[in-house]
Design a protein around this motif. Structure first.
Motif, short mmCIF file in Angstrom:
data_model
loop_
_atom_site.label_atom_id
_atom_site.label_comp_id
_atom_site.label_asym_id
_atom_site.label_seq_id
_atom_site.Cartn_x
_atom_site.Cartn_y
_atom_site.Cartn_z
N GLU A 51 -13.76 -4.85 8.51
CA GLU A 51 -12.67 -5.45 9.27
C GLU A 51 -11.35 -5.03 8.62
O GLU A 51 -11.22 -5.09 7.39
N ILE A 52 -10.42 -4.64 9.42
CA ILE A 52 -9.16 -4.11 8.91
C ILE A 52 -7.98 -4.85 9.53
O ILE A 52 -7.93 -5.02 10.75
N ASP A 53 -7.04 -5.25 8.67
CA ASP A 53 -5.80 -5.86 9.14
C ASP A 53 -4.76 -4.76 9.24
O ASP A 53 -4.42 -4.12 8.23
N ILE A 54 -4.26 -4.51 10.43
CA ILE A 54 -3.29 -3.42 10.61
C ILE A 54 -1.88 -3.96 10.82
O ILE A 54 -0.99 -3.21 11.21
N SER A 55 -1.67 -5.24 10.54
CA SER A 55 -0.36 -5.83 10.84
C SER A 55 0.76 -5.23 10.00
O SER A 55 1.92 -5.24 10.40
N ALA A 56 0.42 -4.70 8.80
CA ALA A 56 1.46 -4.13 7.93
C ALA A 56 1.60 -2.62 8.10
O ALA A 56 2.41 -2.01 7.40
N LEU A 57 0.85 -2.06 9.00
CA LEU A 57 0.87 -0.60 9.16
C LEU A 57 2.04 -0.21 10.07
O LEU A 57 2.02 -0.47 11.28
N ARG A 58 3.03 0.42 9.49
CA ARG A 58 4.23 0.75 10.24
C ARG A 58 4.05 2.04 11.04
O ARG A 58 3.20 2.87 10.70
N PRO A 59 4.85 2.24 12.08
CA PRO A 59 4.76 3.48 12.85
C PRO A 59 4.91 4.69 11.92
O PRO A 59 5.80 4.74 11.08
N GLY A 60 4.01 5.64 12.07
CA GLY A 60 4.04 6.85 11.25
C GLY A 60 3.14 6.78 10.03
O GLY A 60 2.93 7.79 9.37
N GLU A 61 2.62 5.59 9.73
CA GLU A 61 1.77 5.44 8.54
C GLU A 61 0.30 5.60 8.87
O GLU A 61 -0.16 5.26 9.96
N LEU A 62 -0.40 6.07 7.86
CA LEU A 62 -1.85 6.23 7.97
C LEU A 62 -2.50 5.50 6.81
O LEU A 62 -2.07 5.63 5.66
N VAL A 63 -3.51 4.72 7.11
CA VAL A 63 -4.24 4.02 6.06
C VAL A 63 -5.67 4.55 6.03
O VAL A 63 -6.24 4.90 7.07
N VAL A 64 -6.21 4.65 4.83
CA VAL A 64 -7.57 5.16 4.66
C VAL A 64 -8.49 4.04 4.22
O VAL A 64 -8.21 3.34 3.23
N HIS A 65 -9.56 3.86 4.94
CA HIS A 65 -10.61 2.93 4.52
C HIS A 65 -11.89 3.74 4.36
O HIS A 65 -11.93 4.92 4.66
N LYS A 66 -12.90 3.08 3.89
CA LYS A 66 -14.17 3.77 3.72
C LYS A 66 -15.24 3.04 4.50
O LYS A 66 -15.37 1.81 4.40
N TRP A 67 -15.98 3.78 5.27
CA TRP A 67 -17.05 3.20 6.08
C TRP A 67 -18.23 4.16 6.07
O TRP A 67 -18.06 5.35 6.33
N ARG A 68 -19.38 3.64 5.73
CA ARG A 68 -20.59 4.46 5.61
C ARG A 68 -20.37 5.67 4.71
O ARG A 68 -20.81 6.79 5.00
N GLY A 69 -19.62 5.44 3.64
CA GLY A 69 -19.41 6.49 2.65
C GLY A 69 -18.42 7.56 3.08
O GLY A 69 -18.23 8.54 2.37
N LYS A 70 -17.77 7.37 4.21
CA LYS A 70 -16.82 8.38 4.70
C LYS A 70 -15.43 7.76 4.82
O LYS A 70 -15.30 6.57 5.09
N PRO A 71 -14.40 8.59 4.69
CA PRO A 71 -13.06 8.06 4.93
C PRO A 71 -12.85 7.82 6.42
O PRO A 71 -13.20 8.66 7.25
N VAL A 72 -12.31 6.67 6.74
CA VAL A 72 -11.92 6.37 8.12
C VAL A 72 -10.42 6.12 8.12
O VAL A 72 -9.93 5.30 7.33
N TRP A 73 -9.74 6.83 8.94
CA TRP A 73 -8.29 6.72 9.00
C TRP A 73 -7.88 5.82 10.15
O TRP A 73 -8.50 5.85 11.23
N VAL A 74 -6.83 5.07 9.93
CA VAL A 74 -6.13 4.40 11.03
C VAL A 74 -4.69 4.87 10.95
O VAL A 74 -4.01 4.66 9.93
N LEU A 75 -4.25 5.51 11.99
CA LEU A 75 -2.89 6.05 12.05
C LEU A 75 -2.11 5.30 13.12
O LEU A 75 -2.56 5.22 14.27
N HIS A 76 -0.97 4.76 12.74
CA HIS A 76 -0.07 4.11 13.71
C HIS A 76 0.88 5.19 14.23
O HIS A 76 1.83 5.58 13.56
N ARG A 77 0.59 5.68 15.42
CA ARG A 77 1.37 6.81 15.95
C ARG A 77 2.68 6.34 16.57
O ARG A 77 2.73 5.32 17.26
N THR A 78 3.70 7.14 16.36
CA THR A 78 5.00 6.88 16.97
C THR A 78 5.01 7.46 18.39
O THR A 78 4.11 8.20 18.77
N GLU A 79 6.07 7.15 19.12
CA GLU A 79 6.22 7.73 20.47
C GLU A 79 6.24 9.25 20.40
O GLU A 79 5.67 9.94 21.24
N GLU A 80 6.92 9.77 19.38
CA GLU A 80 7.01 11.23 19.23
C GLU A 80 5.63 11.82 18.96
O GLU A 80 5.27 12.88 19.48
#
Ligand code: FES
Length: 197
Positions: A51-80
């Motif tokens: 479970e991931i809290d993305i409330s602090a993830l600002r536009p343009g930022e990418l956070v890396v978590h690990k799931w099943r031994g692999k990196p999983v990215w969550v990227l907050h994409r900007t309009e651009e």
């Protein structure tokens, strides 16, 4: 090793020489921790959802978590960033992601449930390296026509900001989108889908 890291694209130049750690290869800066409620390391290794809290993830930022031994990215994409997905399509190997791994609900241009949030398994489909987040359009090292995306350090694989591979680079297909769902606007779960809870 940190399992949760935030990547600030604007600070990339400061960290461009960062070394991939244990397959989590996104350029990263150890800045405010994005809180996440995760099971124990052992449970995660066994494939438990995270479970991931993305409330602090600002536009343009990418956070890396690990799931099943692999990196999983969550990227907050900007309009651009979202606009670049359309302009990149001409140069992509598989713009519709027909030959790639993703849940049906991510079978769209953004490859995501919500356009602004990309959730991706950060593993190159060539030989398994973890590509670097290179969001700056016109990146001097990559080329003037670069609209931002991911660059694999191993053999030069290039992906757009939806993890779709560019023609003429080694990866055979787009990076995988894992199963996931939203618990609320600010919380998501990797490894579970609607109907499974
Ligand atoms: S492992 Fe990424 S291009 Fe070869």
């Amino acid at each position: 090793m940190k399992s949760d890291e935030i990547d600030h694209g604007k600070r990339r130049l400061l960290t461009a020489t960062a070394t991939a750690l244990g397959g989590v290869g996104a350029v990263s800066v150890a800045v405010p921790f994005v809180a996440s409620m995760q099971p124990s390391a052992r449970a995660q290794a066994a494939g438990a959802p995270i479970e991931i809290d993305i409330s602090a993830l600002r536009p343009g930022e990418l956070v890396v978590h690990k799931w099943r031994g692999k990196p999983v990215w969550v990227l907050h994409r900007t309009e651009e960033m979202l606009a670049s997905l359309k302009t990149a399509e001409e140069g992509l190997t598989d713009p519709q992601s027909a030959g790639s791994e993703q849940p049906d609900y991510a079978l769209n241009r953004q490859r995501s449930l919500k356009p602004e949030y990309l959730v991706l398994v950060g593993v190159c489909t060539h030989l398994g390296c973890s590509p670097k987040f290179r969001p700056e359009p016109g990146d001097e090292e990559i080329g003037a026509d670069w609209a931002g995306g991911f660059l694999c350090p191993c053999h030069g694989g290039r992906y757009d900001l939806a993890g779709r591979v560019f023609k003429g680079t080694p990866p055979p297909k787009n990076m995988a989108v894992p199963p996931y769902m939203y618990l609320s606007d600010s919380r998501l779960v990797i490894g579970l889908e609607e109907g499974e809870v």
